[in-house]
Design a protein around this motif. Sequence first.
Motif, PDB file in Angstrom:
ATOM      1  N   TYR A  63       0.741  -1.118   0.011  1.00  0.00           N
ATOM      2  CA  TYR A  63      -0.119   0.019   0.057  1.00  0.00           C
ATOM      3  C   TYR A  63       0.874   1.288  -0.003  1.00  0.00           C
ATOM      4  CZ  TYR A  63      -3.846   3.038   0.593  1.00  0.00           C
ATOM      5  OH  TYR A  63      -5.027   3.911   0.602  1.00  0.00           O
ATOM      6  N   ASP A  64       1.933   1.509   0.761  1.00  0.00           N
ATOM      7  CA  ASP A  64       2.837   2.443   0.817  1.00  0.00           C
ATOM      8  C   ASP A  64       3.579   2.697  -0.585  1.00  0.00           C
ATOM      9  OD1 ASP A  64       2.390   3.261   3.460  1.00  0.00           O
ATOM     10  OD2 ASP A  64       4.217   2.381   4.123  1.00  0.00           O
ATOM     11  N   GLU A  65       3.774   1.600  -1.145  1.00  0.00           N
ATOM     12  CA  GLU A  65       4.432   1.557  -2.491  1.00  0.00           C
ATOM     13  C   GLU A  65       3.578   2.111  -3.622  1.00  0.00           C
ATOM     14  OE1 GLU A  65       7.399  -1.273  -5.354  1.00  0.00           O
ATOM     15  OE2 GLU A  65       5.270  -2.060  -4.692  1.00  0.00           O
ATOM     16  N   GLU A  66       2.230   1.552  -3.659  1.00  0.00           N
ATOM     17  CA  GLU A  66       1.213   2.261  -4.309  1.00  0.00           C
ATOM     18  C   GLU A  66       0.984   3.594  -4.267  1.00  0.00           C
ATOM     19  OE1 GLU A  66      -3.624   1.874  -4.426  1.00  0.00           O
ATOM     20  OE2 GLU A  66      -2.316  -0.154  -4.589  1.00  0.00           O
ATOM     21  N   ARG A  67       1.147   4.275  -3.062  1.00  0.00           N
ATOM     22  CA  ARG A  67       0.977   5.647  -2.719  1.00  0.00           C
ATOM     23  C   ARG A  67       1.920   6.221  -3.107  1.00  0.00           C
ATOM     24  NH1 ARG A  67      -0.591   7.129   3.350  1.00  0.00           N
ATOM     25  NH2 ARG A  67      -2.424   6.027   2.874  1.00  0.00           N
ATOM     26  N   GLU A  68       3.241   5.734  -2.840  1.00  0.00           N
ATOM     27  CA  GLU A  68       4.587   6.414  -3.384  1.00  0.00           C
ATOM     28  C   GLU A  68       4.405   6.574  -4.806  1.00  0.00           C
ATOM     29  OE1 GLU A  68       6.873   8.096  -1.939  1.00  0.00           O
ATOM     30  OE2 GLU A  68       5.851   7.820  -0.198  1.00  0.00           O
ATOM     31  N   LEU A  69       4.015   5.380  -5.689  1.00  0.00           N
ATOM     32  CA  LEU A  69       4.036   5.534  -7.033  1.00  0.00           C
ATOM     33  C   LEU A  69       3.075   6.576  -7.364  1.00  0.00           C
ATOM     34  CD1 LEU A  69       4.251   1.942  -7.971  1.00  0.00           C
ATOM     35  CD2 LEU A  69       6.027   3.376  -8.497  1.00  0.00           C
ATOM     36  N   ALA A  70       1.934   6.534  -6.875  1.00  0.00           N
ATOM     37  CA  ALA A  70       0.957   7.846  -7.139  1.00  0.00           C
ATOM     38  C   ALA A  70       1.352   9.251  -7.077  1.00  0.00           C
ATOM     39  CB  ALA A  70      -0.284   7.572  -6.204  1.00  0.00           C
ATOM     40  N   LEU A  71       2.057   9.296  -5.932  1.00  0.00           N
ATOM     41  CA  LEU A  71       2.754  10.762  -5.502  1.00  0.00           C
ATOM     42  C   LEU A  71       3.779  11.114  -6.529  1.00  0.00           C
ATOM     43  CD1 LEU A  71       3.226  10.391  -1.631  1.00  0.00           C
ATOM     44  CD2 LEU A  71       1.531  11.943  -3.071  1.00  0.00           C
ATOM     45  N   MET A  72       4.724  10.027  -7.096  1.00  0.00           N
ATOM     46  CA  MET A  72       5.688  10.388  -8.270  1.00  0.00           C
ATOM     47  C   MET A  72       4.989  10.722  -9.427  1.00  0.00           C
ATOM     48  SD  MET A  72       8.845   7.792  -7.423  1.00  0.00           S
ATOM     49  CE  MET A  72       8.089   6.243  -7.427  1.00  0.00           C
ATOM     50  N   LYS A  74       2.149  11.995  -9.873  1.00  0.00           N
ATOM     51  CA  LYS A  74       1.731  13.470  -9.791  1.00  0.00           C
ATOM     52  C   LYS A  74       2.638  14.477  -9.831  1.00  0.00           C
ATOM     53  CE  LYS A  74      -1.483  16.143  -6.720  1.00  0.00           C
ATOM     54  NZ  LYS A  74      -2.183  16.071  -5.427  1.00  0.00           N
ATOM     55  N   ALA A  75       3.629  14.151  -9.041  1.00  0.00           N
ATOM     56  CA  ALA A  75       4.910  14.972  -9.308  1.00  0.00           C
ATOM     57  C   ALA A  75       5.341  15.368 -10.908  1.00  0.00           C
ATOM     58  CB  ALA A  75       6.190  14.488  -8.025  1.00  0.00           C
ATOM     59  N   ILE A  76       5.591  14.169 -11.293  1.00  0.00           N
ATOM     60  CA  ILE A  76       6.013  14.194 -12.865  1.00  0.00           C
ATOM     61  C   ILE A  76       5.168  14.871 -13.634  1.00  0.00           C
ATOM     62  CG2 ILE A  76       6.385  12.509 -14.814  1.00  0.00           C
ATOM     63  CD1 ILE A  76       7.602  10.626 -12.598  1.00  0.00           C
ATOM     64  N   ALA A  77       3.724  14.530 -13.718  1.00  0.00           N
ATOM     65  CA  ALA A  77       3.041  15.137 -14.340  1.00  0.00           C
ATOM     66  C   ALA A  77       2.602  16.768 -14.092  1.00  0.00           C
ATOM     67  CB  ALA A  77       1.435  14.581 -14.072  1.00  0.00           C
ATOM     68  N   SER A  78       2.981  17.138 -12.824  1.00  0.00           N
ATOM     69  CA  SER A  78       3.129  18.677 -12.466  1.00  0.00           C
ATOM     70  C   SER A  78       4.285  19.069 -12.771  1.00  0.00           C
ATOM     71  CB  SER A  78       3.166  18.628 -11.005  1.00  0.00           C
ATOM     72  OG  SER A  78       3.415  20.179 -10.677  1.00  0.00           O
ATOM     73  N   GLU A  79       5.389  18.524 -12.894  1.00  0.00           N
ATOM     74  CA  GLU A  79       6.732  19.223 -13.784  1.00  0.00           C
ATOM     75  C   GLU A  79       6.439  19.035 -15.037  1.00  0.00           C
ATOM     76  OE1 GLU A  79      10.439  20.856 -13.886  1.00  0.00           O
ATOM     77  OE2 GLU A  79       9.327  20.163 -11.819  1.00  0.00           O
ATOM     78  N   ALA A  80       6.051  18.452 -15.732  1.00  0.00           N
ATOM     79  CA  ALA A  80       5.633  18.356 -17.263  1.00  0.00           C
ATOM     80  C   ALA A  80       5.006  19.538 -17.813  1.00  0.00           C
ATOM     81  CB  ALA A  80       5.138  17.089 -17.738  1.00  0.00           C
ATOM     82  N   ARG A  81       3.592  19.732 -16.727  1.00  0.00           N
ATOM     83  CA  ARG A  81       3.087  20.938 -17.127  1.00  0.00           C
ATOM     84  C   ARG A  81       3.686  22.180 -16.877  1.00  0.00           C
ATOM     85  NH1 ARG A  81      -0.794  17.797 -14.503  1.00  0.00           N
ATOM     86  NH2 ARG A  81      -0.271  18.904 -12.373  1.00  0.00           N
ATOM     87  N   LYS A  82       4.421  22.165 -15.831  1.00  0.00           N
ATOM     88  CA  LYS A  82       5.425  23.448 -15.583  1.00  0.00           C
ATOM     89  C   LYS A  82       6.231  23.713 -16.753  1.00  0.00           C
ATOM     90  CE  LYS A  82       8.590  25.706 -12.450  1.00  0.00           C
ATOM     91  NZ  LYS A  82       9.196  26.172 -13.397  1.00  0.00           N
ATOM     92  N   GLU A  83       7.055  22.569 -17.138  1.00  0.00           N
ATOM     93  CA  GLU A  83       7.799  22.606 -18.436  1.00  0.00           C
ATOM     94  C   GLU A  83       7.210  23.152 -19.767  1.00  0.00           C
ATOM     95  OE1 GLU A  83      10.166  19.117 -18.912  1.00  0.00           O
ATOM     96  OE2 GLU A  83      10.943  19.176 -16.785  1.00  0.00           O
ATOM     97  N   GLY A  84       5.820  22.588 -19.995  1.00  0.00           N
ATOM     98  CA  GLY A  84       5.326  22.972 -20.952  1.00  0.00           C
ATOM     99  C   GLY A  84       4.847  24.288 -20.912  1.00  0.00           C
ATOM    100  N   HIS A  85       4.428  24.910 -20.072  1.00  0.00           N
ATOM    101  CA  HIS A  85       3.845  26.374 -19.803  1.00  0.00           C
ATOM    102  C   HIS A  85       5.145  27.173 -19.879  1.00  0.00           C
ATOM    103  CE1 HIS A  85       3.336  29.927 -17.114  1.00  0.00           C
ATOM    104  NE2 HIS A  85       2.201  29.894 -17.753  1.00  0.00           N
ATOM    105  N   ASP A  86       6.365  26.880 -19.396  1.00  0.00           N
ATOM    106  CA  ASP A  86       7.625  27.397 -19.393  1.00  0.00           C
ATOM    107  C   ASP A  86       7.960  27.775 -20.836  1.00  0.00           C
ATOM    108  OD1 ASP A  86       7.263  27.834 -16.717  1.00  0.00           O
ATOM    109  OD2 ASP A  86       8.980  26.636 -16.325  1.00  0.00           O
TER     110      ASP A  86
END
Length: 137
Positions: A63-72, A74-86
Amino acid sequence: MWLFCQTLKEYMLFVERVRLHAKTMTVGAAVHRAVTECIREGILSDFLSQNRAEVIAVSIFEYDEERELALMRKAIASEARKEGHDAGHKEGREDEIKSLIRTKLQKGKSIPQIADELERDEMTIKALIQGMGDEAE
């Protein structure tokens, strides 16, 4: 085949319990509670009773691994959006400068004048002009 489907269904019920309880308590407490409830209600009761400690340890890890993967993710998607915006913002600024350069060239201004007026160095202006020529091709 029926036994396999029943076991799979019961496993899904167990996982749903863990997820439900994990919304309001720690993962460890949620797993302990789900195991206890499932045994009491006859959901995987033989297996959970015989392997309680191992099921709890593995379930917490998974369960912790699943949660960590989901957080990763989310973080990757957020960074990709930021890079696209920039990148889009940078491209927009560059397009605006190119438009200003075109206008100034049409008015007969020299590269040094354009560089001075746009507060850029001449090499940058020359490179942008050259890039504008490539766009027309």
